[in-house]
Design a protein around this motif. Structure first.
Motif, PDB file in Angstrom:
ATOM      1  N   PRO A  73       0.765  -1.247   0.000  1.00 29.87           N
ATOM      2  CA  PRO A  73       0.000   0.000   0.000  1.00 29.87           C
ATOM      3  C   PRO A  73       0.799   1.303   0.000  1.00 29.87           C
ATOM      4  O   PRO A  73       0.232   2.354  -0.297  1.00 29.87           O
ATOM      5  CB  PRO A  73      -0.807  -0.104   1.297  1.00 29.87           C
ATOM      6  CG  PRO A  73       0.069  -0.899   2.203  1.00 29.87           C
ATOM      7  CD  PRO A  73       0.746  -1.911   1.306  1.00 29.87           C
ATOM      8  N   ALA A  74       2.079   1.305   0.331  1.00 26.34           N
ATOM      9  CA  ALA A  74       2.795   2.573   0.516  1.00 26.34           C
ATOM     10  C   ALA A  74       2.729   3.467  -0.712  1.00 26.34           C
ATOM     11  O   ALA A  74       2.426   4.661  -0.599  1.00 26.34           O
ATOM     12  CB  ALA A  74       4.248   2.310   0.913  1.00 26.34           C
ATOM     13  N   LEU A  75       2.996   2.931  -1.870  1.00 26.04           N
ATOM     14  CA  LEU A  75       2.982   3.746  -3.086  1.00 26.04           C
ATOM     15  C   LEU A  75       1.584   4.260  -3.388  1.00 26.04           C
ATOM     16  O   LEU A  75       1.404   5.429  -3.733  1.00 26.04           O
ATOM     17  CB  LEU A  75       3.542   2.962  -4.276  1.00 26.04           C
ATOM     18  CG  LEU A  75       3.501   3.670  -5.632  1.00 26.04           C
ATOM     19  CD1 LEU A  75       4.232   5.001  -5.586  1.00 26.04           C
ATOM     20  CD2 LEU A  75       4.094   2.784  -6.706  1.00 26.04           C
ATOM     21  N   VAL A  76       0.592   3.420  -3.237  1.00 30.72           N
ATOM     22  CA  VAL A  76      -0.784   3.846  -3.518  1.00 30.72           C
ATOM     23  C   VAL A  76      -1.191   4.983  -2.588  1.00 30.72           C
ATOM     24  O   VAL A  76      -1.700   6.017  -3.032  1.00 30.72           O
ATOM     25  CB  VAL A  76      -1.767   2.660  -3.400  1.00 30.72           C
ATOM     26  CG1 VAL A  76      -3.205   3.132  -3.554  1.00 30.72           C
ATOM     27  CG2 VAL A  76      -1.440   1.590  -4.429  1.00 30.72           C
ATOM     28  N   TYR A  77      -0.921   4.807  -1.281  1.00 32.87           N
ATOM     29  CA  TYR A  77      -1.298   5.853  -0.335  1.00 32.87           C
ATOM     30  C   TYR A  77      -0.386   7.080  -0.442  1.00 32.87           C
ATOM     31  O   TYR A  77      -0.782   8.177  -0.068  1.00 32.87           O
ATOM     32  CB  TYR A  77      -1.324   5.301   1.090  1.00 32.87           C
ATOM     33  CG  TYR A  77      -2.527   4.423   1.339  1.00 32.87           C
ATOM     34  CD1 TYR A  77      -3.816   4.920   1.207  1.00 32.87           C
ATOM     35  CD2 TYR A  77      -2.374   3.085   1.674  1.00 32.87           C
ATOM     36  CE1 TYR A  77      -4.928   4.109   1.418  1.00 32.87           C
ATOM     37  CE2 TYR A  77      -3.478   2.267   1.885  1.00 32.87           C
ATOM     38  CZ  TYR A  77      -4.750   2.797   1.758  1.00 32.87           C
ATOM     39  OH  TYR A  77      -5.856   1.996   1.969  1.00 32.87           O
ATOM     40  N   GLY A  78       0.824   6.901  -0.942  1.00 33.41           N
ATOM     41  CA  GLY A  78       1.697   8.049  -1.202  1.00 33.41           C
ATOM     42  C   GLY A  78       1.269   8.829  -2.428  1.00 33.41           C
ATOM     43  O   GLY A  78       1.442  10.045  -2.511  1.00 33.41           O
ATOM     44  N   MET A  79       0.714   8.139  -3.395  1.00 29.99           N
ATOM     45  CA  MET A  79       0.275   8.747  -4.637  1.00 29.99           C
ATOM     46  C   MET A  79      -1.110   9.404  -4.500  1.00 29.99           C
ATOM     47  O   MET A  79      -1.399  10.402  -5.177  1.00 29.99           O
ATOM     48  CB  MET A  79       0.224   7.662  -5.717  1.00 29.99           C
ATOM     49  CG  MET A  79       0.207   8.137  -7.134  1.00 29.99           C
ATOM     50  SD  MET A  79       0.017   6.749  -8.294  1.00 29.99           S
ATOM     51  CE  MET A  79       1.560   5.878  -8.074  1.00 29.99           C
ATOM     52  N   ALA A  80      -1.956   8.878  -3.649  1.00 30.86           N
ATOM     53  CA  ALA A  80      -3.339   9.348  -3.531  1.00 30.86           C
ATOM     54  C   ALA A  80      -3.457  10.842  -3.208  1.00 30.86           C
ATOM     55  O   ALA A  80      -4.260  11.530  -3.847  1.00 30.86           O
ATOM     56  CB  ALA A  80      -4.099   8.507  -2.508  1.00 30.86           C
TER      57      ALA A  80
END
Length: 194
Positions: A73-80
């Motif tokens: 999830p880190a990239l997804v939540y960083g990108m959101a």
């Protein structure tokens, strides 16, 4: 002029140069989003707009891309947060990874200084990382390959500080950083506990 003053001028210049290198033509080099970049971006856009993933799950811990493929999830939540403000272009999708790459470059300097290296060699270490071809290449992609690097560097910095200052909260913080690192990349599930 002392070493410290020289480094105080060189480090920001090195970070600025790195930022220029890593963001130059970010929307065109690579020329198109890869399949993984697109999958991360679609999940992040769904989170940014609805707080649900593409499968309708509310703020999931892992993101299902295919039947047996799950993303950390880190990239997804960083990108959101970026996609909540900016429309989803290649540049916006890749920007969070650029920030992570720049954080890694700065943390190499911070770690070298913590270990007693003088400022000029510490800056040189940061510059070497900034110019490493694999770091440049992966720092310009919306993929999660570099995301564990700042976690590991911050963990080592906290351990050095905890040992030097005999500070128990820094040991706890070091463990927390590794805990966050578990959710950055698939290999982290094995490597962070080790």
């Amino acid at each position: 002029m002392t070493d410290r003053r020289i480094a105080a001028g060189i480090l920001p210049a090195a970070l600025l140069g790195s930022a220029v290198l890593y963001t130059a033509r970010l929307d065109r080099v690579p020329p198109f989003l890869s399949t993984d970049e697109t999958s991360f971006a679609l999940q992040a856009h769904a989170i940014a707009t609805t707080a649900h993933d593409q499968n309708g799950r509310f703020l999931p811990l892992y993101f299902q891309v295919n039947e047996n493929v799950w993303f950390h999830p880190a990239l997804v939540y960083g990108m959101a947060p970026v996609l909540a403000v900016v429309r989803p272009t290649a540049w916006a999708v890749r920007l969070p990874t650029v920030v992570v790459a720049l954080a890694g470059i700065f943390l190499v300097y911070a770690l070298a200084r913590r270990l007693g290296t003088s400022p000029a060699p510490a800056v040189a270490g940061s510059v070497l990382l900034a110019l490493t071809p694999a770091h440049v290449m992966h720092g310009r992609l919306a993929c999660d390959y570099l995301w564990p690097v700042p976690c590991v560097l911050a963990w080592i910095i906290l351990l050095v500080d905890a040992h030097r200052l005999q500070s128990s909260w820094r040991f706890f913080a070091a463990g927390c950083v590794l805990g966050v690192g578990l959710y950055t990349y698939v290999a982290s599930v094995l490597m962070m506990p080790v």
